[in-house]
Design a protein around this motif. Structure first.
Motif, PDB file in Angstrom:
ATOM      1  N   GLU A   1       0.839  -1.196   0.000  1.00 37.57           N
ATOM      2  CA  GLU A   1       0.000   0.000   0.000  1.00 37.57           C
ATOM      3  C   GLU A   1       0.875   1.248   0.000  1.00 37.57           C
TER       4      GLU A   1
ATOM      5  N   VAL B   1      -2.156  -1.402  -3.671  1.00 39.67           N
ATOM      6  CA  VAL B   1      -3.140  -0.350  -3.401  1.00 39.67           C
ATOM      7  C   VAL B   1      -2.418   0.994  -3.384  1.00 39.67           C
TER       8      VAL B   1
ATOM      9  N   ALA C   1      -4.388  -7.875  -7.422  1.00 36.52           N
ATOM     10  CA  ALA C   1      -5.267  -6.730  -7.203  1.00 36.52           C
ATOM     11  C   ALA C   1      -4.504  -5.456  -7.556  1.00 36.52           C
TER      12      ALA C   1
ATOM     13  N   ARG D   1      -5.393  -1.611  -7.400  1.00 38.67           N
ATOM     14  CA  ARG D   1      -6.377  -0.623  -6.945  1.00 38.67           C
ATOM     15  C   ARG D   1      -5.721   0.751  -6.842  1.00 38.67           C
ATOM     16  N   ASP D   2      -6.190   1.672  -7.671  1.00 39.07           N
ATOM     17  CA  ASP D   2      -5.679   3.040  -7.699  1.00 39.07           C
ATOM     18  C   ASP D   2      -4.168   3.048  -7.955  1.00 39.07           C
TER      19      ASP D   2
ATOM     20  N   GLY E   1     -12.464  -3.385  -7.510  1.00 41.01           N
ATOM     21  CA  GLY E   1     -11.624  -2.230  -7.246  1.00 41.01           C
ATOM     22  C   GLY E   1     -10.541  -1.954  -8.279  1.00 41.01           C
ATOM     23  N   PHE E   2     -10.558  -2.666  -9.408  1.00 42.92           N
ATOM     24  CA  PHE E   2      -9.526  -2.487 -10.427  1.00 42.92           C
ATOM     25  C   PHE E   2      -9.519  -1.034 -10.900  1.00 42.92           C
ATOM     26  N   SER E   3      -8.369  -0.373 -10.770  1.00 42.42           N
ATOM     27  CA  SER E   3      -8.264   1.024 -11.170  1.00 42.42           C
ATOM     28  C   SER E   3      -6.804   1.367 -11.456  1.00 42.42           C
ATOM     29  N   CYS E   4      -6.532   1.808 -12.687  1.00 44.21           N
ATOM     30  CA  CYS E   4      -5.166   2.147 -13.090  1.00 44.21           C
ATOM     31  C   CYS E   4      -5.162   3.393 -13.964  1.00 44.21           C
TER      32      CYS E   4
END
Length: 189
Positions: free
Chosen positions: A26, A46, A64, A66-67, A87-90
């Motif tokens: 994280e 994360v 995972a 996430r962001d 939550g997949f976010s890139c």
């Protein structure tokens, strides 16, 4: 190493020799690291930054993301569709994503800038509101893709068939019209 790592910077690590330990990372930064063909399966990232890294052909099974921000990264042949969907976010800035696959992934409001996406596959994706800024989309596959409110105005070499994709309120420049009308074999000058 514990199963959790926070606010750590990894610089010039070669994870092809010593694998990145399976854990949750994280707010970590990975600078000039080599993950080429590495097993990243099951790892949780994360709010991490990858800058000047090579992740080509890395295994993303059950990973995972996430962001996550990728800057100046080489991401050849990545199977993003094998990542965890939740939550997949890139974001991608000045990256090479050639031959990668996002099949069926929800990527709403994603930001891709100054990136190359040669033959990247977005089949069945939800890309609503995504911005493709100064991207080369040569051979990129858009099929059964939600492209509503996407911005393609500064991107080039795309081919999008409006009959097989949702393009309501998507933005295109006059110069990009050929990418929308290609199937009709028109001479546009």
């Amino acid at each position: 190493m514990s199963d959790y790592c926070e606010d750590k910077t990894f610089c010039k690590n070669d994870f092809t020799i010593n694998c990145l330990p399976k854990a949750e990372y994280e707010k970590c930064t990975f600078m000039s690291c080599n993950f080429s063909e590495s097993d990243l399966g099951g790892i949780v990232f994360v709010e991490c930054l990858f800058e000047n890294c090579n992740l080509s052909l890395a295994d993303l099974t059950n990973t995972a993301l996430r962001d996550i921000k990728f800057k100046n990264c080489k991401l050849l042949g990545l199977a993003f569709h094998n990542c965890r969907k939740f939550g997949f976010s890139c974001e991608f800035h000045s990256c090479i994503l050639d031959y990668s696959t996002f099949h069926g992934i929800k990527l709403r409001k994603t930001y891709l800038k100054d990136s190359k996406l040669l033959e990247t596959d977005f089949t069945g994706c939800d890309l609503a509101g995504t911005v493709f800024k100064n991207c080369d989309l040569k051979g990129t596959i858009f099929n059964d893709t939600n492209l509503e409110k996407c911005d393609f105005r500064t991107s080039t070499n795309f081919y999008i068939d409006p009959e097989f994709n949702k393009v309501t309120k998507a933005k295109f420049s006059v110069y990009g019209l050929i990418g929308l009308l290609g199937r009709y074999n028109l001479d546009i000058s």
